[in-house]
Write a protein that holds these residues in place. Structure first.
Motif, PDB file in Angstrom:
ATOM      1  N   ALA A 318      41.337  45.488  37.900  1.00 45.57           N
ATOM      2  CA  ALA A 318      42.204  45.666  37.210  1.00 45.57           C
ATOM      3  C   ALA A 318      43.127  47.074  36.774  1.00 45.57           C
ATOM      4  N   ASN A 319      42.160  47.218  36.413  1.00 44.57           N
ATOM      5  CA  ASN A 319      42.570  48.688  35.317  1.00 44.57           C
ATOM      6  C   ASN A 319      42.517  49.575  36.409  1.00 44.57           C
ATOM      7  N   LEU A 320      41.180  49.363  37.237  1.00 44.54           N
ATOM      8  CA  LEU A 320      41.057  50.860  37.745  1.00 44.54           C
ATOM      9  C   LEU A 320      42.319  50.741  39.227  1.00 44.54           C
ATOM     10  N   SER A 321      42.171  49.547  39.285  1.00 42.09           N
ATOM     11  CA  SER A 321      43.532  49.818  40.557  1.00 42.09           C
ATOM     12  C   SER A 321      44.353  50.222  40.122  1.00 42.09           C
ATOM     13  N   ASN A 322      44.384  50.381  39.221  1.00 43.47           N
ATOM     14  CA  ASN A 322      46.367  50.830  38.568  1.00 43.47           C
ATOM     15  C   ASN A 322      46.023  52.099  38.522  1.00 43.47           C
ATOM     16  N   ARG A 323      45.021  53.118  37.977  1.00 41.09           N
ATOM     17  CA  ARG A 323      44.791  53.990  37.833  1.00 41.09           C
ATOM     18  C   ARG A 323      44.332  54.814  39.705  1.00 41.09           C
ATOM     19  N   ILE A 324      43.941  53.970  40.595  1.00 40.06           N
ATOM     20  CA  ILE A 324      44.004  54.519  41.690  1.00 40.06           C
ATOM     21  C   ILE A 324      45.342  54.499  42.223  1.00 40.06           C
ATOM     22  N   ALA A 325      46.757  53.851  42.387  1.00 43.54           N
ATOM     23  CA  ALA A 325      47.598  53.562  42.871  1.00 43.54           C
ATOM     24  C   ALA A 325      47.204  53.066  44.285  1.00 43.54           C
ATOM     25  N   PRO A 326      47.265  51.833  44.663  1.00 43.59           N
ATOM     26  CA  PRO A 326      46.372  52.173  45.732  1.00 43.59           C
ATOM     27  C   PRO A 326      47.962  51.869  47.106  1.00 43.59           C
ATOM     28  N   GLU A 327      47.572  51.990  48.194  1.00 41.14           N
ATOM     29  CA  GLU A 327      48.749  51.873  49.326  1.00 41.14           C
ATOM     30  C   GLU A 327      48.849  51.079  49.564  1.00 41.14           C
ATOM     31  N   HIS A 328      47.364  50.243  49.748  1.00 41.48           N
ATOM     32  CA  HIS A 328      47.418  48.696  50.596  1.00 41.48           C
ATOM     33  C   HIS A 328      46.648  48.049  49.466  1.00 41.48           C
ATOM     34  N   LEU A 329      46.501  46.945  48.678  1.00 43.50           N
ATOM     35  CA  LEU A 329      45.872  45.856  47.973  1.00 43.50           C
ATOM     36  C   LEU A 329      45.322  44.501  48.049  1.00 43.50           C
ATOM     37  N   GLU A 330      44.047  44.427  48.639  1.00 41.56           N
ATOM     38  CA  GLU A 330      43.748  43.271  48.908  1.00 41.56           C
ATOM     39  C   GLU A 330      43.149  42.506  47.362  1.00 41.56           C
ATOM     40  N   LEU A 331      43.739  40.990  47.031  1.00 40.73           N
ATOM     41  CA  LEU A 331      42.741  40.741  46.466  1.00 40.73           C
ATOM     42  C   LEU A 331      41.773  39.360  46.581  1.00 40.73           C
ATOM     43  N   CYS A 332      40.796  39.431  46.871  1.00 39.13           N
ATOM     44  CA  CYS A 332      40.557  38.457  47.517  1.00 39.13           C
ATOM     45  C   CYS A 332      39.319  37.769  46.592  1.00 39.13           C
ATOM     46  N   VAL A 333      39.576  37.117  44.758  1.00 37.35           N
ATOM     47  CA  VAL A 333      39.426  36.324  44.306  1.00 37.35           C
ATOM     48  C   VAL A 333      40.175  34.976  44.425  1.00 37.35           C
ATOM     49  N   ALA A 334      39.499  34.290  43.335  1.00 38.09           N
ATOM     50  CA  ALA A 334      39.598  32.612  43.089  1.00 38.09           C
ATOM     51  C   ALA A 334      41.563  32.329  42.917  1.00 38.09           C
ATOM     52  N   ASP A 335      41.961  33.064  42.214  1.00 39.49           N
ATOM     53  CA  ASP A 335      43.628  33.656  41.259  1.00 39.49           C
ATOM     54  C   ASP A 335      43.873  34.573  41.423  1.00 39.49           C
ATOM     55  N   PRO A 336      44.539  34.800  42.716  1.00 46.95           N
ATOM     56  CA  PRO A 336      44.997  36.475  43.156  1.00 46.95           C
ATOM     57  C   PRO A 336      46.792  36.056  42.326  1.00 46.95           C
ATOM     58  N   ASP A 337      47.469  34.597  42.315  1.00 49.42           N
ATOM     59  CA  ASP A 337      47.822  35.669  41.126  1.00 49.42           C
ATOM     60  C   ASP A 337      48.260  35.865  40.302  1.00 49.42           C
ATOM     61  N   ALA A 338      47.252  36.085  39.341  1.00 47.37           N
ATOM     62  CA  ALA A 338      46.196  36.437  37.567  1.00 47.37           C
ATOM     63  C   ALA A 338      45.926  37.606  38.037  1.00 47.37           C
ATOM     64  N   LEU A 339      45.509  37.901  38.910  1.00 48.69           N
ATOM     65  CA  LEU A 339      44.613  39.181  39.147  1.00 48.69           C
ATOM     66  C   LEU A 339      46.647  39.830  39.953  1.00 48.69           C
ATOM     67  N   SER A 340      46.939  39.445  40.499  1.00 47.49           N
ATOM     68  CA  SER A 340      48.576  39.812  40.594  1.00 47.49           C
ATOM     69  C   SER A 340      48.981  40.569  39.240  1.00 47.49           C
ATOM     70  N   ALA A 341      49.287  39.618  38.501  1.00 45.89           N
ATOM     71  CA  ALA A 341      50.081  40.222  37.809  1.00 45.89           C
ATOM     72  C   ALA A 341      49.795  40.700  36.535  1.00 45.89           C
ATOM     73  N   GLN A 342      48.222  41.507  37.267  1.00 46.02           N
ATOM     74  CA  GLN A 342      47.501  43.451  36.120  1.00 46.02           C
ATOM     75  C   GLN A 342      47.685  44.016  36.835  1.00 46.02           C
ATOM     76  N   ILE A 343      48.584  44.010  37.982  1.00 43.26           N
ATOM     77  CA  ILE A 343      48.629  45.482  38.421  1.00 43.26           C
ATOM     78  C   ILE A 343      49.921  45.941  37.975  1.00 43.26           C
ATOM     79  N   ASN A 344      50.379  46.965  37.825  1.00 39.41           N
ATOM     80  CA  ASN A 344      51.033  47.774  38.237  1.00 39.41           C
ATOM     81  C   ASN A 344      51.792  48.481  39.052  1.00 39.41           C
ATOM     82  N   HIS A 345      50.653  49.227  39.341  1.00 40.00           N
ATOM     83  CA  HIS A 345      50.785  50.257  40.364  1.00 40.00           C
ATOM     84  C   HIS A 345      50.810  49.935  42.138  1.00 40.00           C
TER      85      HIS A 345
END
Lengths: 433, 433
Positions: A318-345
């Motif tokens: 999630a930290n690296l993703s926030n540095r990338i601030a991607p156009e499209h972000l797929e969260l293919c993990v067991a609990d995507p909602d929990a991970l999504s809550a850590q995404i700011n950008h």
């Protein structure tokens, strides 16, 4: 490349920084050419547009044939297969339903001084939609630009689409029809942007221009910005997939390639907590690239800008993703909602392995015009709000002015703006008389 | 000029069109200079900023003294009179209360296929606020930029303000303090914009830059746009007053002058249904201009760009107003709400004769950073939304993908994007196995 990086590598930070700052856009400097074209169209109107269209699109037009007639549109639409039409209609319905929820609320309230405050949203009166010709002429992009405009309440939506050698694109015209586009002109390039911004005898000017285009179109949009509003200048597409080991490598490989196939400058990145899975995806990408129709595009994109990054845990992802601030972000993990809550950008998040990014490109409902090149740090995808503007409202009563007017006088004095203060003082004098 | 126009004049349309297209901005071409300054700061960091500050602001700084310390801020704030402080505090409270209502709602819903859709708003992480030095250093502008950022949830708000010859502005620093600004640097010009956009050893980069500035600052903001977000590039101020005959000519004259005194290029227009009243306002403006402190600014503005237009009825006034799309619009008529409903394009509306525009500049609550130069046709004033961005969300279930996936495959095929289609097909294959 594609780079296999591990967060635990000693040189990870340097490699990741290089990935972030990789210069992917080669924007040819066409600004002088575009400035000339815009000046020509401002001076020459229809005639200049017709001349430039003859030169670039090899068709001879007159003011009367600039616009594609409703009969031509009907005839073109009739060529669309029932299956394609149904798919496009389902997409239009779902995109409309999503965007209708974006309509903003007006507000009005009375505060404790008796002043009425609020705001009101209104639609842009006239908007222009640029649609590229040739290979990049996507009916889905017509839906994604036109439907938010019409949901916003834009009264006049004028579309321009070049028709090199006179060839019309039936699906693009069907998409325009389904979206409620009001006028379609067979012109493109900087000359079409100039015609929309400044108007000609045949084409009335618009207030806002949106839609993708090549370097000439992008430069023209930058140049007319201010005279009209524009949407973002989109860069090459990007996808970031965060996946745990419990995924099918083939699915994730195809998701990565679905952006790589857009453009040699597109960027596809996988961040995974499972190094073995990451390797499997890398192999699968190579395998698919052997046969993929657009391998000549997807191959260089993956080779030059792709990456597979192994991380110790999802929090690091999630930290690296926030540095990338991607156009499209797929969260293919067991609990995507929990991970999504850590995404700011991020422009758009696709939750869980049953949500390939391609669903968002076509049929999910959210817009596919999204911020690229790390601009999700400060901007959003296209929405109904891009075709509306807010007017603030304020109404003082004599009592409200008595309550807050003296502070305005004080601040005006501190800024040496005497007339500002006097405009309040004159009214307070009457109240105190 | 000021022009007395009547809607019934034979040449009205030509005169009005000339008024609309009057070129008011003389923007000196400083782009090359600014490009050089930005390159210097990118290459030289703190040292370049310090050199440029010595040159332009005549002060010698080190990396340790770039930032204004909290002790310096406290000392400066102590110099502010209790009355000024109270006025600024009331303004901050009212601006905060208004902007807190702008916080947008997240949304999430399940559609009829079982797909979860929605969006989520997040704040920009770090924002930079440019505050001009010298005469144009307005504490009210600090409040109007900083408060929306902090209401949005911006974690780090860094302000830059030049201090020519080392002189601090106590009210500006108090406004920063009241707004919750986190860092204040004593730098200005294009070098300050470059430092905020690209960062130096001492100044961490931000994601978005807002705030007014001179031609160098505006050019720098245009140049760093894309690397960071920026707010609008504001032009000279404007006011349009629509008034019936039942008004005090002195009040309306002062309202017109309150914008004219900002800038020689400001534009003040009165539209009235009462020609005699219009003449009375014109005479009152001339009278006030004899003694007004800023008559050297307001006089040329009124002479070159002012106008008084007589119209047969308020519907005509509304139509003309919509063509002007004014930054500020006062409706000094018996039923301002009814007239307001006919206005489609305006930055801010002030309803009724007890609401002078100056109230909006300081203390009303709505933002005073508003679209100029007819851009209210397509843009809005500064708001909390300028410091936030929206991430769209989509989550398919296997059932949802079965329902809409085939249409995505179809559309991908029609756009010749094979990997897009295959990413859906691979998943559907598993479901159908």
């Amino acid at each position: 490349m594609p780079q296999f990086l591990s967060f635990d590598d000693a040189d990870f930070e340097a490699s990741f920084a290089a990935l972030l700052s990789a210069k992917r856009e080669d924007s040819p400097d066409v600004d002088n050419v575009v400035a000339g074209i815009i000046a020509d169209v401002r001076a020459g109107g229809d005639e200049a547009v017709i001349d430039l269209t003859a030169k670039f699109d090899r068709i001879t037009l007159t003011p009367d044939t600039l616009r594609i007639t409703s009969d031509e549109i009907s005839d073109a639409i009739d060529q669309v297969s029932a299956e394609d039409r149904e798919a496009l209609e389902l997409a239009a319905t779902r995109i409309r339903a999503y965007h209708e929820r974006q309509l903003p609320q007006d507000a009005e309230w009375v505060d404790d001084t008796g002043a009425t405050l609020g705001w009101r949203w209104t639609a842009v009166s006239a908007a222009g939609l640029y649609v590229p010709g040739g290979l990049a002429s996507y009916p889905s992009s017509v839906l994604m630009n036109a439907i938010p405009a019409k949901v916003a309440g834009v009264e006049r939506l004028a579309m321009v689409v070049p028709t090199p050698d006179g060839v019309l694109n039936p699906l693009v015209l069907l998409a325009a029809h389904l979206s409620g586009v009001d006028e379609v002109y067979r012109i493109g390039g900087a000359q079409a942007v100039a015609a929309l911004a400044y108007g000609t005898d045949t084409i009335a000017p618009v207030d806002k221009i949106t839609g993708p285009g090549n370097a000439f179109v992008a430069a023209a949009k930058r140049r007319v910005f201010g005279k009209v509003g524009i949407d973002m200048i989109a860069g090459p597409s990007e996808i970031l997939v965060i996946a745990d080991g419990d995924n099918d490598p083939e699915w994730i490989a195809l998701d990565l390639l679905s952006q790589a196939e857009h453009d040699e400058s597109a960027q596809s990145i996988l961040i995974t907590t499972d190094a073995t899975f990451g390797e499997a995806v890398g192999q699968e990408v190579i395998r698919k690239l052997r046969t993929l129709e657009r391998r000549a595009i997807a191959g260089p994109s993956w080779r030059d800008f792709g990456a597979i990054i192994t991380v110790p845990d999802l929090a690091t992802a999630a930290n690296l993703s926030n540095r990338i601030a991607p156009e499209h972000l797929e969260l293919c993990v067991a609990d995507p909602d929990a991970l999504s809550a850590q995404i700011n950008h991020a422009g758009a998040i696709f939750l869980g392995q049953w949500t390939p990014e391609a669903i968002g490109d076509y049929i999910g409902g959210p817009n596919h015009v999204l911020p690229t090149a790390r601009s999700a740090r400060f901007s959003s995808g296209l929405s109904v709000l891009d075709f509306m503007k807010r007017t603030t409202l304020a109404r003082m009563t004599p009592e409200a002015l008595r309550a807050i007017g003296p502070s305005a006088e004080r601040l005006a004095a501190s800024e040496s703006l005497e007339a500002h203060g006097l405009s309040v003082t004159a009214r307070l004098d009457k109240l105190n008389r």
